[in-house]
Design an enzyme around this catalytic site. Structure first.
Site, PDB file in Angstrom:
ATOM      1  CB  SER A 126       7.484 -12.377  25.332  1.00 60.93           C
ATOM      2  OG  SER A 126       6.484 -12.367  26.298  1.00 60.93           O
ATOM      3  N   GLY A 127       6.182 -15.473  25.352  1.00 62.18           N
ATOM      4  CA  GLY A 127       4.981 -16.262  25.028  1.00 62.18           C
ATOM      5  C   GLY A 127       5.283 -17.511  24.228  1.00 62.18           C
ATOM      6  CB  THR A 131       7.420 -19.899  32.092  1.00 59.87           C
ATOM      7  OG1 THR A 131       8.099 -18.664  31.894  1.00 59.87           O
ATOM      8  CG2 THR A 131       7.161 -20.105  33.554  1.00 59.87           C
ATOM      9  CG  ASN A 176       3.082 -15.299  28.153  1.00 57.09           C
ATOM     10  OD1 ASN A 176       2.032 -15.851  28.458  1.00 57.09           O
ATOM     11  ND2 ASN A 176       4.267 -15.758  28.501  1.00 57.09           N
ATOM     12  CB  SER A 179       4.658 -12.124  30.118  1.00 55.99           C
ATOM     13  OG  SER A 179       5.938 -11.824  29.663  1.00 55.99           O
ATOM     14  CB  SER A 180       8.889 -14.747  32.976  1.00 51.58           C
ATOM     15  OG  SER A 180       8.338 -16.011  32.801  1.00 51.58           O
ATOM     16  N   GLY A 403      11.802 -13.584  27.286  1.00 46.82           N
ATOM     17  CA  GLY A 403      12.132 -13.749  25.866  1.00 46.82           C
ATOM     18  C   GLY A 403      12.356 -12.407  25.174  1.00 46.82           C
ATOM     19  CD  GLU A 405       9.428  -8.391  26.853  1.00 41.86           C
ATOM     20  OE1 GLU A 405       8.735  -9.098  27.597  1.00 41.86           O
ATOM     21  OE2 GLU A 405       9.827  -7.261  27.171  1.00 41.86           O
TER      22      GLU A 405
HETATM   23  N1  LIG Z   1       3.622 -27.040  26.224  1.00 42.83           N
HETATM   24  C1  LIG Z   1       2.552 -26.244  26.319  1.00 42.83           C
HETATM   25  N2  LIG Z   1       1.339 -26.794  26.357  1.00 42.83           N
HETATM   26  C2  LIG Z   1       0.247 -26.044  26.484  1.00 42.83           C
HETATM   27  N3  LIG Z   1       0.305 -24.698  26.577  1.00 42.83           N
HETATM   28  C3  LIG Z   1       1.477 -24.081  26.534  1.00 42.83           C
HETATM   29  C4  LIG Z   1       2.671 -24.838  26.424  1.00 42.83           C
HETATM   30  N4  LIG Z   1       3.709 -23.996  26.451  1.00 42.83           N
HETATM   31  C5  LIG Z   1       3.174 -22.749  26.577  1.00 42.83           C
HETATM   32  N5  LIG Z   1       1.844 -22.802  26.623  1.00 42.83           N
HETATM   33  C6  LIG Z   1       0.921 -21.701  26.746  1.00 42.83           C
HETATM   34  O1  LIG Z   1       1.590 -20.553  26.392  1.00 42.83           O
HETATM   35  C7  LIG Z   1       1.589 -19.610  27.433  1.00 42.83           C
HETATM   36  C8  LIG Z   1       2.891 -18.873  27.489  1.00 42.83           C
HETATM   37  O2  LIG Z   1       3.911 -19.708  27.841  1.00 42.83           O
HETATM   38  P1  LIG Z   1       5.115 -19.234  28.755  1.00 42.83           P
HETATM   39  O3  LIG Z   1       4.601 -18.438  29.861  1.00 42.83           O
HETATM   40  O4  LIG Z   1       5.849 -20.426  29.068  1.00 42.83           O
HETATM   41  O5  LIG Z   1       5.889 -18.328  27.772  1.00 42.83           O
HETATM   42  P2  LIG Z   1       7.294 -17.700  28.016  1.00 42.83           P
HETATM   43  O6  LIG Z   1       8.125 -18.137  26.901  1.00 42.83           O
HETATM   44  O7  LIG Z   1       7.758 -18.033  29.357  1.00 42.83           O
HETATM   45  O8  LIG Z   1       6.998 -16.201  27.918  1.00 42.83           O
HETATM   46  P3  LIG Z   1       7.693 -15.022  28.671  1.00 42.83           P
HETATM   47  O9  LIG Z   1       8.990 -14.780  28.024  1.00 42.83           O
HETATM   48  O10 LIG Z   1       6.761 -13.932  28.432  1.00 42.83           O
HETATM   49  O11 LIG Z   1       7.758 -15.423  30.064  1.00 42.83           O
HETATM   50  C9  LIG Z   1       1.345 -20.389  28.671  1.00 42.83           C
HETATM   51  O12 LIG Z   1       0.680 -19.602  29.631  1.00 42.83           O
HETATM   52  C10 LIG Z   1       0.460 -21.524  28.167  1.00 42.83           C
HETATM   53  O13 LIG Z   1      -0.869 -21.086  28.121  1.00 42.83           O
HETATM   54 MG   LIG Z   2       8.056 -17.096  31.012  1.00 43.31          MG
END
Ligand SMILES: Nc1ncnc2c1ncn2[C@@H]1O[C@H](COP(=O)(O)OP(=O)(O)OP(=O)(O)O)[C@@H](O)[C@H]1O
Ligand SMILES: [Mg+2]
Length: 1061
Positions: A126-127, A131, A176, A179-180, A403, A405
């Site tokens: 996660s994070g 996404t 996050n 977070s999805s 992701g 957790e």
């Molecule tokens: N390529 C990137 N460039 C800039 N910021 C990023 C990038 N990737 C992720 N982030 C930052 O990290 C945060 C978390 O990313 P994201 O929501 O994609 O995580 P995740 O893997 O989908 O988590 P989860 O499993 O909780 O959904 C985003 O809100 C953004 O602020």
């Molecule tokens: Mg996500």
């Protein structure tokens, strides 16, 4: 040794390709190594430090072959610009620095050009940035695929599904801020050109417990905050909401309302707009927010009070408002929340719930409402982006699932989420590590076995249908009797005690009896990503996922259409007594179908790594990253990658794809496919170490070799395309030429026809012209006289004519008198008419003579005839003649009246007297002159004595031979008598007559009439006269006379000299 070999090989390749590569390729100016395959020495530590080194220089992407390792930068990066997209578009993966775009481009091109369905698996905790990565993938595809009104609409719809699903399905967690809280797998469907047609979204298990409860520092789903912050006052009033989130229990109890850098107000507008773009009707948007409002307000219903009020028949305001929003009777809702109806042996028994039970029912209702709303949203989006028609499609799946957790307090949801991640790791292992190694063995390729952790054992622990945790949970849920979370744990303790990845304090023969970190009501699983301790509380309930029928039936009564539609099982007419599958089973089924789906596609991986736990940019926690590197199996991944071959191709496919590169295999290879590939590879400039021949496939060791092959193919394709183009162009040109030739023939034919026609027309015109000229010439020739050249003549002629005419016309007026005696005649006006004038004068004279004559009486005519006769006889011959012209021949000159003798003589004449005169007769003998009466009748000439009136001589006219006259101005008249006649006895007679001309003329005429012979009249001054027998020559001489007009005659013998005056 192996490492050096690789580095050497890569460097050689890179050097070899340096001239062709653009600056910034994988190896150029690289910080650390861009591909972990190149790392030396290779260890977990070196991987982490390489990642760190790169991360600190803002290189967040690193490859392991064709897997992208992505580090979350937690800051905005300048590497997602349209220019970057353009840079990565259609370029080989290793030509440019590692990037998520490169792998996406690779997958997209493989889908478009090789017709292979693709999936991009984004994993990480996660994070870690999954996404974000999935959004980058979608935006890249949207940018590089085709354009057009319809395609752009589809793209927009697909892209806009993200904000909607994120608003309803994402929440702030401690790990996050976005977070999805659901799993999402999106299949984007393309047509044969690679243009998106639409898609299908599959959602996995929304973390609905979050609706009613959140951990410390976490938020509820974003949409609640978006709605309160962004809805206009009117909407809020309609929804009976207040702006302050603190007023809502579902939002306020963990005291986390705002997220730094997040604008809920703007997000609400964005969500609404996104829903509109996707195709949600205004009523659907409204119903969705109404449902969200209902959940919020339901959370505020205090059930302790409700029960009190119910007893007092008085409901709280909040409840009334919720009922109103739902379109329900408030009592129906109250009843559904506070009582529970149980059917036992056909009887329906209603029991009142205690406060805890009522709260549970309310929360269950809220979770269900929200969860069903979310599923409905996904369904509704799918309806909009669904591809219509049956055409063949290619699919690219993008998996962005929650992701791995590990929270302080992990419950059923974390168990499910981690199970899902465990399965995905399994897929990864299956496809990359195990399958790779297995394949080498299968194919008889020399292979050094790489040890890696296979998490199949953990998956089995969870999903085994006999002894798996989920099976145990289901069993416990379905078991009659008293069932609780602790009975479930007991069961696990019994069944899974021996499992190496299961840990529990109360396990039989437990090694963990004294493990204080493991509470009694928990069990722990040694996941591939680490140990996670799950608290069993709620497992049974959450797995059952049952909603009291009273609640679903109440919801079905709602007038709000969406709520009513979300609870079809509440319809009392179609009671379904069959128990729905448990949440765990549902999830397991959907995950296994997802895995199946993924295994059928060509996978690409993005392994997301979280650099720190504090969401901070530029902070790299080695331990945390090391842990992720470990559980993601990156080291094993690199090892397999290094030891193995990057790419493989079944011989048929390989031959099919690359046979164009060799003349020996192109265009047809008649033999065995493997032999074909061997022949092909032998002819190519590729080192034999770079590939190996398996039983059914060729293995290509290095991606660069593959790209080299692809480049060769691309060049060859270009050459072939050039040949095709050349032939096609040639064909086109030939056709064009033939067409042009045909056209030219037609044109020239037409032109010739035209020119001939033109020529003919010209000739014809010329002929006509010539003919016209000739005719003209002829006519001119004929009419030349009428031409100007002749004009002067003509004019002269005309003038002449005119002059003549005018002369004649004028002459008309100046003609002399009608008298023939008038000798006047106008002067000739010009010389030209001289002769005419004279002629005219003559004519005129003749004419007037004729006129004159015509007017004459017969008497006058006879006179004139005589005159004429006289003229003919004497004109110009005798001098006396002119004097006689004007004198009328009266004939009878002898006075008749007083002399009776004369009267008697005249009366005795036998015929008509024509002429009578008293003449002088010259005596033949002496020449003396005697007077005699001379009478001339029609037949005789009589001479008589004037005194006696006796006839002296009678001469018949027939006896007159001839007459002689002198030329002189005298009256001598000699009458010659024919010899032998009676009158001739005396001889010829010589008279002097005053009227000698008249006498001679009348005599002439009478003799003519009488004898029809012309009397001979001699005019001469020497006249031979017969006097009896003597022939006397009478000589006439002109001289002055003394005795008047009488001649003087002197005879001398035979000469008689006569002198006249
Ligand atoms: N390529 C990137 N460039 C800039 N910021 C990023 C990038 N990737 C992720 N982030 C930052 O990290 C945060 C978390 O990313 P994201 O929501 O994609 O995580 P995740 O893997 O989908 O988590 P989860 O499993 O909780 O959904 C985003 O809100 C953004 O602020
Ligand atoms: Mg996500």
């Amino acid at each position: 040794m192996v490492t050096w070999f690789y580095i050497h090989k890569y460097l050689l390749l890179s050097l070899g390709c340096a001239a062709m590569e653009p600056a910034g390729s994988l190896l150029d100016n690289a910080v650390g190594v861009g591909d972990l395959v190149l790392l030396d020495p290779l260890s977990e530590k070196s991987i982490v430090s390489n990642l760190q080194q790169r991360f600190q220089h803002d290189f967040i992407y690193t490859y392991i072959g064709n897997v992208v390792v992505s580090l979350n930068p937690y800051k905005s990066m300048p590497i997602y610009t349209p220019a970057k997209i353009e840079q990565y578009r259609n370029s080989n993966m290793f030509e440019l620095p590692p990037h998520i775009y490169a792998i996406t481009d690779e997958a997209y091109r493989s889908l478009r050009d090789q017709d292979k369905n693709q999936c991009i698996l984004i994993t990480g905790e996660s994070g870690a940035g999954k996404t974000e990565a999935s959004k980058l993938i979608m935006s890249y595809i949207a940018a590089v695929c085709g354009k057009g009104q319809e395609v752009n609409k589809v793209k927009e719809q697909l892209l806009q599904s993200n904000p909607v699903l994120e608003a309803f399905g994402n929440a702030k967690t401690v790990r996050n801020d976005n977070s999805s809280r659901f799993g999402k797998y999106m299949d984007i469907e393309f047509d044969f050109k690679g243009d998106p047609l639409g898609g299908v979204i599959t959602n996995y298990l929304l973390e609905k417990s979050r609706v009613v409860n959140q951990a410390k520092g976490e938020r509820n789903f974003h949409i609640f905050y978006h709605l309160l912050a962004g809805a206009p006052a009117g909407l809020l009033a309609d929804l009976k909401l207040v702006k302050d989130p603190n007023k809502y229990k579902f939002l306020n109890h963990k005291n986390c309302i705002h997220i730094e850098g997040n604008n809920d107000e703007a997000n609400f507008i964005a969500v609404q707009q996104a829903m509109e773009v996707i195709g949600f009707a205004a009523s659907e948007i409204r119903e969705s927010v109404e449902l969200v409002a209902c959940v919020l307000k339901l959370g505020n219903v205090e059930l302790s009070k409700v029960q009190e009020e119910e007893s007092q028949q008085q409901n709280s305001m909040e409840l009334l408002e919720v009922s109103d929003l739902m379109g329900l009777e408030d009592m129906v809702l109250v009843k559904a929340l506070t009582t529970r109806t149980v059917e036992a042996r056909g009887d329906r028994v209603s029991t009142t719930l205690n406060i805890a039970q009522a709260c549970y029912a309310r929360d269950a209702l809220c979770k269900n409402l929200y969860c069903r709303l979310f599923s409905w949203l996904v369904h509704r989006i799918n309806k909009s982006i669904k591809v219509h028609g049956e055409s063949r499609r290619k699919v690219m799946g993008v998996l962005d699932i929650y992701g791995f957790e590990i929270f302080e307090d992990n419950s059923f949801e974390q168990f499910i989420i981690n199970y899902c991640n465990e399965k995905l790791q399994q897929v990864f292992i299956e496809l990359t590590l195990k399958e790779e190694q297995d394949e080498y063995i299968r194919e008889g390729i020399e292979w050094i076995h790489i040890e890696y952790f296979n998490n199949a054992i953990i998956c089995d622990l969870i999903e085994n249908t006999q002894k798996g945790i989920l099976a145990m949970l289901d069993e416990e849920c379905l078991r009659p009797g008293i069932v609780s979370d602790s009975t479930f744990l007991q069961k696990l303790n019994n069944v899974c005690a021996q499992h190496s990845h299961f840990q529990s304090r109360l396990c039989t023969n437990s090694k963990f009896l004294s493990d204080m970190s493991l509470p009694h009501d928990c069990f722990r699983i040694q996941h591939y990503a680490g140990k996670v301790t799950y608290n069993v509380e709620g497992f049974v309930d959450k797995n059952n996922d049952l909603l009291f029928r009273d609640l679903s039936q109440a919801m079905f009564l709602a007038k709000q259409v969406l709520i009513r539609n979300l609870f079809p099982e509440g319809d009392p007419t179609c009671l379904n007594l069959k128990r729905p599958p448990t949440a765990g089973t549902q999830f397991r089924t959907s995950v296994s179908s997802l895995v199946k789906n993924l295994l059928n596609k060509n996978p690409s991986y993005i392994r997301c790594i979280k650099p720190n736990d504090h969401k901070l940019p530029c902070v790299f926690t080695e331990e945390l990253v090391g842990h992720q590197v470990r559980y993601l199996g990156l080291l094993e991944n690199v090892l397999v990658r290094r030891a193995g071959y990057a790419f493989r191709h079944p011989y048929e496919q390989c031959l099919q794809r690359y046979k164009i590169l060799s003349h020996k295999t192109w265009p047809h290879w008649r033999g065995d496919a493997r032999a074909g590939v061997e022949t092909l590879m032998a002819t190519l400039p590729i080192s034999p170490e770079e590939y190996a021949f398996g039983r059914s496939k060729i293995f290509i060791r290095n991606p660069r070799t593959l790209f080299h092959l692809e480049d060769l193919r691309k060049n060859r394709m270009e050459d072939l395309a050039t040949i095709i183009q050349k032939i096609f162009r040639g064909w086109c040109c030939r056709r064009r030429y033939q067409d042009m030739r045909k056209s030219q023939i037609i044109i020239s034919c037409r032109y010739r026809g035209f020119s001939q026609k033109k020529r003919y027309i010209r000739k014809r015109q010329a002929a006509i012209l010539i003919a016209a000229f000739v005719r003209g010439w002829r006519v001119r020739k004929e009419y030349r006289k009428f031409f100007r050249a002749n004009a002067s003549k003509k004019i002269a002629e005309y003038i002449l004519q005119w002059k003549l005419r005018s002369y004649l016309l004028r002459l008309r007026y100046i003609l002399p008198g009608m008298s023939p005696l008038d000798n006047t005649w106008p002067l000739v006006p010009f010389r030209l008419v001289q002769s005419t004038h004279e002629e005219l004068c003559k004519m005129y004279h003749d004419w007037r003579c004729r006129v004159y004559r015509s007017k004459m009486t017969p008497t006058q005519k006879a006179i004139f005839e005589e005159k004429l006769c006289a003229s003919e006889l004497f004109k110009g011959k005798k001098d006396i003649y002119p004097e006689t012209v004007a004198k009328t021949f009266v004939g009878l000159h002898l006075e008749q009246g007083p002399n009776a003798k004369h009267q008697k003589l005249l009366g005795s004449l036998p015929d008509k007297l024509i002429f009578s005169e008293l003449v002088h007769k010259i005596h033949r003998a002496n020449g003396k002159v005697v007077t005699r009466i001379l009478l001339l009748t029609k037949a005789n000439m009589i001479l008589a004595d004037p005194k006696s009136a006796h006839i002296k001589s009678r001469i018949a006219l027939g006896e007159v031979q001839r007459v002689s006259l002198s030329t002189l101005h005298d009256g001598i008249f000699v009458l010659h008598i024919k010899q032998g006649s009676s009158a001739a006895l005396k001889g010829d007679f010589v008279f002097v007559s005053e009227w000698v001309i008249e006498l001679a003329t009348k005599l002439f005429r009478l003799i003519m009439d009488c004898t029809n012979t012309k009397l001979e009249i001699s005019i001469s001054n020497s006249i031979s006269v017969q006097f009896k027998a003597d022939e006397v020559n009478m000589q006439l001489v002109q001289a002055e006379q003394k005795n008047g007009n009488l001649p003087v005659c002197k005879r001398k013998n035979r000469i008689l000299e006569v002198t006249v005056s």
